[in-house]
Design an enzyme around this catalytic site. Structure first.
Site, PDB file in Angstrom:
ATOM      1  N   CYS A   9      29.934  34.036  45.078  1.00  0.00           N
ATOM      2  CA  CYS A   9      31.368  33.938  44.798  1.00  0.00           C
ATOM      3  C   CYS A   9      32.020  32.872  45.657  1.00  0.00           C
ATOM      4  O   CYS A   9      32.967  32.217  45.236  1.00  0.00           O
ATOM      5  CB  CYS A   9      32.020  35.280  45.061  1.00  0.00           C
ATOM      6  SG  CYS A   9      31.581  35.947  46.681  1.00  0.00           S
ATOM      7  N   GLU A  33      34.800  28.688  37.381  1.00  0.00           N
ATOM      8  CA  GLU A  33      33.659  29.148  38.183  1.00  0.00           C
ATOM      9  C   GLU A  33      32.399  29.037  37.327  1.00  0.00           C
ATOM     10  O   GLU A  33      32.338  29.611  36.241  1.00  0.00           O
ATOM     11  CB  GLU A  33      33.904  30.606  38.594  1.00  0.00           C
ATOM     12  CG  GLU A  33      32.878  31.116  39.560  1.00  0.00           C
ATOM     13  CD  GLU A  33      33.155  32.561  39.991  1.00  0.00           C
ATOM     14  OE1 GLU A  33      33.614  33.365  39.158  1.00  0.00           O
ATOM     15  OE2 GLU A  33      32.880  32.870  41.159  1.00  0.00           O
ATOM     16  N   LYS A  49      28.843  52.185  40.763  1.00  0.00           N
ATOM     17  CA  LYS A  49      28.046  51.653  39.648  1.00  0.00           C
ATOM     18  C   LYS A  49      27.481  50.287  40.021  1.00  0.00           C
ATOM     19  O   LYS A  49      28.238  49.344  40.269  1.00  0.00           O
ATOM     20  CB  LYS A  49      28.880  51.500  38.377  1.00  0.00           C
ATOM     21  CG  LYS A  49      27.983  51.142  37.190  1.00  0.00           C
ATOM     22  CD  LYS A  49      28.739  50.597  35.995  1.00  0.00           C
ATOM     23  CE  LYS A  49      28.868  49.102  35.996  1.00  0.00           C
ATOM     24  NZ  LYS A  49      27.619  48.366  35.732  1.00  0.00           N
ATOM     25  N   GLU A  74      37.587  42.117  44.957  1.00  0.00           N
ATOM     26  CA  GLU A  74      36.880  40.929  45.459  1.00  0.00           C
ATOM     27  C   GLU A  74      36.426  40.168  44.228  1.00  0.00           C
ATOM     28  O   GLU A  74      35.474  40.578  43.560  1.00  0.00           O
ATOM     29  CB  GLU A  74      35.663  41.349  46.301  1.00  0.00           C
ATOM     30  CG  GLU A  74      36.010  42.198  47.512  1.00  0.00           C
ATOM     31  CD  GLU A  74      36.634  41.398  48.643  1.00  0.00           C
ATOM     32  OE1 GLU A  74      36.678  40.160  48.549  1.00  0.00           O
ATOM     33  OE2 GLU A  74      37.094  42.022  49.607  1.00  0.00           O
TER      34      GLU A  74
HETATM   35  P1  NAP Z   1      31.606  41.028  36.074  1.00  0.00           P
HETATM   36  O1  NAP Z   1      31.180  40.676  34.722  1.00  0.00           O
HETATM   37  O2  NAP Z   1      33.061  41.127  36.370  1.00  0.00           O
HETATM   38  O3  NAP Z   1      30.874  42.378  36.441  1.00  0.00           O
HETATM   39  C1  NAP Z   1      31.024  43.019  37.692  1.00  0.00           C
HETATM   40  C2  NAP Z   1      30.759  44.490  37.543  1.00  0.00           C
HETATM   41  O4  NAP Z   1      31.762  45.073  36.704  1.00  0.00           O
HETATM   42  C3  NAP Z   1      29.428  44.818  36.883  1.00  0.00           C
HETATM   43  O5  NAP Z   1      28.900  45.994  37.460  1.00  0.00           O
HETATM   44  C4  NAP Z   1      29.856  45.043  35.436  1.00  0.00           C
HETATM   45  O6  NAP Z   1      28.946  45.833  34.719  1.00  0.00           O
HETATM   46  C5  NAP Z   1      31.161  45.766  35.628  1.00  0.00           C
HETATM   47  N1  NAP Z   1      32.076  45.720  34.492  1.00  0.00           N
HETATM   48  C6  NAP Z   1      32.055  44.919  33.392  1.00  0.00           C
HETATM   49  N2  NAP Z   1      33.107  45.195  32.579  1.00  0.00           N
HETATM   50  C7  NAP Z   1      33.805  46.190  33.188  1.00  0.00           C
HETATM   51  C8  NAP Z   1      35.015  46.891  32.873  1.00  0.00           C
HETATM   52  N3  NAP Z   1      35.714  46.621  31.765  1.00  0.00           N
HETATM   53  N4  NAP Z   1      35.453  47.842  33.720  1.00  0.00           N
HETATM   54  C9  NAP Z   1      34.790  48.097  34.865  1.00  0.00           C
HETATM   55  N5  NAP Z   1      33.645  47.482  35.212  1.00  0.00           N
HETATM   56  C10 NAP Z   1      33.160  46.521  34.396  1.00  0.00           C
HETATM   57  O7  NAP Z   1      31.047  39.991  37.134  1.00  0.00           O
HETATM   58  P2  NAP Z   1      29.553  39.496  37.258  1.00  0.00           P
HETATM   59  O8  NAP Z   1      29.333  38.441  36.239  1.00  0.00           O
HETATM   60  O9  NAP Z   1      28.631  40.652  37.312  1.00  0.00           O
HETATM   61  O10 NAP Z   1      29.588  38.892  38.730  1.00  0.00           O
HETATM   62  C11 NAP Z   1      29.972  37.615  39.012  1.00  0.00           C
HETATM   63  C12 NAP Z   1      31.412  37.572  39.489  1.00  0.00           C
HETATM   64  O11 NAP Z   1      31.572  38.342  40.679  1.00  0.00           O
HETATM   65  C13 NAP Z   1      31.831  36.183  39.856  1.00  0.00           C
HETATM   66  O12 NAP Z   1      33.099  35.933  39.338  1.00  0.00           O
HETATM   67  C14 NAP Z   1      31.870  36.219  41.377  1.00  0.00           C
HETATM   68  O13 NAP Z   1      32.709  35.268  41.962  1.00  0.00           O
HETATM   69  C15 NAP Z   1      32.293  37.602  41.645  1.00  0.00           C
HETATM   70  N6  NAP Z   1      31.934  38.016  43.004  1.00  0.00           N
HETATM   71  C16 NAP Z   1      32.928  38.117  43.952  1.00  0.00           C
HETATM   72  C17 NAP Z   1      32.622  38.480  45.248  1.00  0.00           C
HETATM   73  C18 NAP Z   1      33.688  38.578  46.294  1.00  0.00           C
HETATM   74  O14 NAP Z   1      33.417  39.112  47.361  1.00  0.00           O
HETATM   75  N7  NAP Z   1      34.886  38.086  46.041  1.00  0.00           N
HETATM   76  C19 NAP Z   1      31.300  38.775  45.596  1.00  0.00           C
HETATM   77  C20 NAP Z   1      30.318  38.663  44.617  1.00  0.00           C
HETATM   78  C21 NAP Z   1      30.660  38.295  43.315  1.00  0.00           C
HETATM   79  P3  NAP Z   1      27.697  45.129  34.002  1.00  0.00           P
HETATM   80  O15 NAP Z   1      26.884  44.448  35.006  1.00  0.00           O
HETATM   81  O16 NAP Z   1      26.971  46.258  33.452  1.00  0.00           O
HETATM   82  O17 NAP Z   1      28.290  44.210  32.991  1.00  0.00           O
END
Ligand code: NAP
Ligand code: MG
Length: 503
Positions: free
Chosen positions: A316, A413, A208, A282
């Site tokens: 991130c 963050e 997804k 991650e």
């Molecule tokens: P997020 O809100 O956690 O969303 C990530 C993904 O999960 C999206 O596809 C989101 O869908 C989906 N999602 C939301 N609620 C969910 C649930 N209850 N169950 C399963 N999936 C769900 O994070 P974001 O705001 O998109 O991304 C930013 C975060 O990613 C930051 O914290 C960043 O540090 C982290 N990140 C980490 C890495 C790494 O390698 N460690 C790399 C990149 C980013 P929707 O988009 O449709 O809400």
């Protein structure tokens, strides 16, 4: 044809006849915009990609994806429900049992290699689509995201026929069907980090993409069709958090791979507790970039800027906490302010833009709220006086000095172009402050001394430590976190092993 000639600023000089100080590094020179012209070949509507075909969602529901640079609608994206996710998993299981899971690695390699080559052929088109849908500057999607995505497919194509060497003393086998969910900050690259190692090892995938950035995943599905990847090996189910939850909680996948926030990562881990599923997470980060007084300062300033303002700070591993050795703190801050004054914020499609659009309105509001908390907590804020477009989601690059460890901007963050600067006096204080966080994804060290680099990289609790550079990536190096930044690695031999059964 846009003219390359530079235009003089029309701002009035100071009364003395000399330019006002802010003009020296301010908008003295203006370049004509140079927008990219490649056609991103967008469709008005994108369906789900299941079993090798584009299919309408069973509910018939679609949602809009917009261009955050101007808030205009780009396309409609299919909203996958539980039934669609179920169909995707059935296709992935069939593909694993009948084709992909049984295919020799040397044959799988040919498909993965073909995907990389086809993406290179359409690199410009994909770069434009990535920038339109996500808001990042075209120079980043063109020079980083798309080439790095292709590099990940090439690298893993190279592994697929050499898997007997990946774990010396063991034979390896695929796990089976894998469920993956990715965020919006590097839509294509995160997709490659997830599916390239899974495919090289012989697994099949249901993925997804993030709600705000699904277009390039669904465009990549066209490449998978052109590469004649067997149906069901990769399936894309677009949608929001509920679709993500359906992908993560489905009984079929034997492994779950998630990249996103720590908050959502914890929800997923709770929901999978007690199952036998393998997991890699991650998650978020709050990296410290540590600058010692013997560092090459101009190089460090470039590294700090690249570390936090690259991709609007939507990274991130962004170096969002700057720890500077006290004797050089004023000098570093002055140089950073001057550097910020010449960063160009605006239209991501302009090749000269350094900082593009914030990915979405909620993300912009989150950045604004945390920046307000920094001001309220008493930190000193600097923002250059740049003009922002009237439409779209933009945020000025921001530096806070006088930050202490108790401030929210030092702990949470922000995921935006906001740098929090703290100072330290001794190596031990630097280590203590750098490690005083719930996260542990990455860190940076700037010093002339090799011994200090070795000490810091041993003591810092971070998955990646960059020395005298920042935000450098390569498919051969594993990437991943400590503590609340998650577990598991992506990239390199270690990343492949997270998709393998050892026999
Ligand atoms: P997020 O809100 O956690 O969303 C990530 C993904 O999960 C999206 O596809 C989101 O869908 C989906 N999602 C939301 N609620 C969910 C649930 N209850 N169950 C399963 N999936 C769900 O994070 P974001 O705001 O998109 O991304 C930013 C975060 O990613 C930051 O914290 C960043 O540090 C982290 N990140 C980490 C890495 C790494 O390698 N460690 C790399 C990149 C980013 P929707 O988009 O449709 O809400
Ligand atoms: Mg979008």
């Amino acid at each position: 044809m846009p003219s390359l000639a530079a235009k003089k600023s029309t701002r009035t000089p100071a009364r003395s006849g000399r330019p006002a100080p802010e003009l020296i590094f301010g908008d003295l020179w203006e370049f004509d915009p140079a927008p990219e012209t490649a056609d991103p070949k967008l469709k008005s509507r994108y369906d789900l990609f299941i079993d090798g075909q584009f299919v309408a969602p069973k509910s018939g529901r679609y949602f809009d994806t917009i261009n955050p640079a101007n808030e205009r609608k780009l396309a409609e994206i299919a909203l996958a429900g539980r039934d669609d996710v179920d169909a995707a998993y059935q296709a992935a299981q069939r593909a694993f049992d009948t084709t992909w899971g049984r295919m020799p690695g040397r044959e799988r390699a040919k498909y993965i290699f073909r995907i990389a080559r086809l993406l290179q052929d359409r690199a410009r088109e994909f770069a434009v689509a990535e920038t339109l849908d996500g808001g990042k500057p075209i120079k980043e999607s063109r020079d980083f995201d798309v080439p790095m995505t292709a590099a990940h497919f090439f690298y893993h194509a190279g592994w697929a026929d050499k898997l007997e060497y990946v774990a010396p003393g063991h034979r390896v086998a695929p796990l089976g069907v894998v469920g993956q969910v990715i965020p919006w900050n590097f839509p294509l690259l995160m997709l490659a980090w997830k599916i390239a190692p899974a495919l090289a090892m012989g697994n099949t995938v249901v993925l997804k993409p993030a709600e705000t950035t699904s277009i390039t995943a669904l465009k990549l599905a066209e490449i998978l069709q052109d590469a004649e990847l067997p149906p069901g090996v990769v399936n894309f189910v677009s949608g929001a958090g509920e679709t993500g939850a359906a992908v993560m909680s489905h009984p079929t996948p034997v492994k779950i791979a998630f990249t996103g926030s720590t908050e959502v990562g914890k929800i997923i881990m709770r929901s999978l507790a007690g199952t036998e599923k393998k997991m890699t997470m991650e998650l978020g980060g709050k990296a410290a970039n540590v600058v010692f007084d013997d560092a090459p300062i101009d190089q460090a300033v470039e590294g700090i800027v690249n570390g936090i303002f690259f991709n609007q700070g939507h990274v991130c591993c962004a170096g969002s906490r700057l720890l500077v050795h006290e004797p050089i703190a004023d000098l570093v801050l002055a140089k950073l302010k001057n550097r910020l004054k010449v960063l160009r914020v605006g239209d991501p499609m302009d090749k000269n833009t350094d900082i593009g659009a914030i990915n979405s309105k909620p993300q912009l509001q989150k950045i604004q709220e945390l920046v307000e908390s920094g001001v309220k907590d008493g930190a000193e804020m600097f923002q250059p006086a740049c003009r922002l477009p009237s439409k779209g989601y933009y945020f000025r690059p921001t530096i806070f000095s006088g930050v202490t460890m108790s401030h929210r901007i030092a702990r949470e963050e922000i995921f935006g172009p906001v740098l929090s600067m703290l100072t330290f006096r001794t190596v031990d204080e630097a280590i203590e402050k750098a490690n005083n966080t719930a996260y542990g994804l990455s860190a940076g060290v700037w010093t002339d001394k090799g011994s200090r680099i070795l000490k810091m990289s041993t003591e810092l609790k971070a998955g990646v430590v960059w020395a005298n550079t920042y935000n450098k990536f390569d498919p051969t190096s594993p990437f991943g976190g400590y503590k609340e930044s998650g577990f598991g690695r992506e990239g390199g031999r270690q990343g492949l092993l997270d998709y393998a059964k050892l026999i």
